[in-house]
Scaffold this active site. Sequence first.
Site, mmCIF file in Angstrom:
data_model
loop_
_atom_site.group_PDB
_atom_site.id
_atom_site.type_symbol
_atom_site.label_atom_id
_atom_site.label_comp_id
_atom_site.label_asym_id
_atom_site.label_seq_id
_atom_site.Cartn_x
_atom_site.Cartn_y
_atom_site.Cartn_z
ATOM 1 N N HIS A 22 4.639 53.542 13.862
ATOM 2 C CA HIS A 22 3.688 54.563 13.385
ATOM 3 C C HIS A 22 3.316 54.304 11.923
ATOM 4 C CE1 HIS A 22 1.921 58.661 13.231
ATOM 5 N NE2 HIS A 22 2.304 58.605 11.960
ATOM 6 N N GLU A 23 4.333 54.144 11.091
ATOM 7 C CA GLU A 23 4.065 53.938 9.674
ATOM 8 C C GLU A 23 3.417 52.579 9.418
ATOM 9 O OE1 GLU A 23 4.198 56.327 7.663
ATOM 10 O OE2 GLU A 23 5.204 57.683 9.064
ATOM 11 N N HIS A 26 -0.327 52.978 9.610
ATOM 12 C CA HIS A 26 -0.904 53.449 8.342
ATOM 13 C C HIS A 26 -0.927 52.312 7.312
ATOM 14 C CE1 HIS A 26 -1.045 57.565 9.651
ATOM 15 N NE2 HIS A 26 0.264 57.718 9.709
#
Length: 453
Positions: A22-23, A26
Amino acid sequence: MSEVLGSLWWLIISLGVLVTIHEFGHFWVARRCGVKVLRFSIGFGKPLWLRKGRDGTEYVIARIPLGGYVKMLDEREYEISEALAPQAFNRKPVWQRIAIVVAGPAANLILCVMLLWGMFVIGRPDFAPVVGNATGIAAEAGLRRGDTVLQIGDRQTPTWSEVHMALIPYALDHQDVAVRVRAENGAPATRELRLSRLPAKFDERRSIEVIGLSGRHELRPPVIGRIVPDSPAWGVLAEGDRVTALDGDPVGDWEDMAAAVTRLGKRGGSAMIEVARNGDRLALEIAPARMKKPDGEEYWGLGLTSAATAPPKRDAVLRYGPLDAVPAAVREGVHQTEQLFSMIGRAFTGRVSIQNTVAGPVTIGRAANAYASNGPAWYLQLLAMLSLSLGILNLLPIPILDGGHLLYYLIELVKGSPVSERVMAAGHFVGLALIASLMGLAFYNDILNNLVR
């Protein structure tokens, strides 16, 4: 490894994988948009491990493995030099900020499909979709022992798990559904399960039991274990006897015997019970008596318990080739996304208990441990569903979540200027309250479902 340690281990592994991906979503898009990333952290709190890359980013593994974050250069947090200002997140066009925010949930959705592809290629061992017993609504629909369930509604059911998962949405909605089967003699047939007749309230976790359906792998052989002293069976039957018939009715499994005992008890009198013992076939006279369960409920019984048996062997595998697994993984991802949104809708409308829809770390850890013990394909499936849930959850329009930031930027697109700091501060407060409430509910459900027994 104990269940507690196993659950903790697989919880950490699962959250670590999901948060990292997920990170990274980003991080990757932020770098492509020219934003300077100050820190990429897996977990919160004091760093256990820290390394500074040549790009100036600090890569961290922190003490509390229940999340993570990407810290980007932003003028709203502290003053920065004019030389670095072009690399600040807040200086980027709104469409780039939207792309950076969406990248995290998108990474989880992509990971979900990749994990499902891996599950299909490895092959998930399961049980054949063959009916063991059918009672209640299932029996009224015409389902019989030995029927192979081929399709429920518009969903194919190659294994018993697919039967289970396909039935749950219809049961929760009290919606009748067509079931396509192949009878034991090979003849195709279509049955209609009248799920509109289910009770208004029932335990959603036991949906398939309430319907009255069980799989062939759940059948227990009619082998006698313990005999209760001074019961009708005491001195007549022996441990290890295999019951073959009672009162002329063939007995194929323990449930058959229970039904035959009830019929005999209602009829009254004694009858012959036929058993196989040490290679011999015996016919013995026996009569049921009224007995009581621990909760005080009375029933007709003989005073027997079934013998412990080895776990049933899995006799089916859900598998595709590497190429066929690609569209299969996409279809499954889309289907699970639809089901997740449907479940959220049911929770908000009260059609399903919140207790069974919001899971905390204890529930997730126990599930991860159980799935991992069933093999890599099962664990990949669970990880895919968790990744999907994390991606969808983060897209909800709640301030402090990715969806909340996305909402701010969409408003900015419409009004032509950023949302005011005052509105953002208020939204941040509301978001924290909502997330705290959600976490409290998750921990409450953990206590209720796992610790209070």
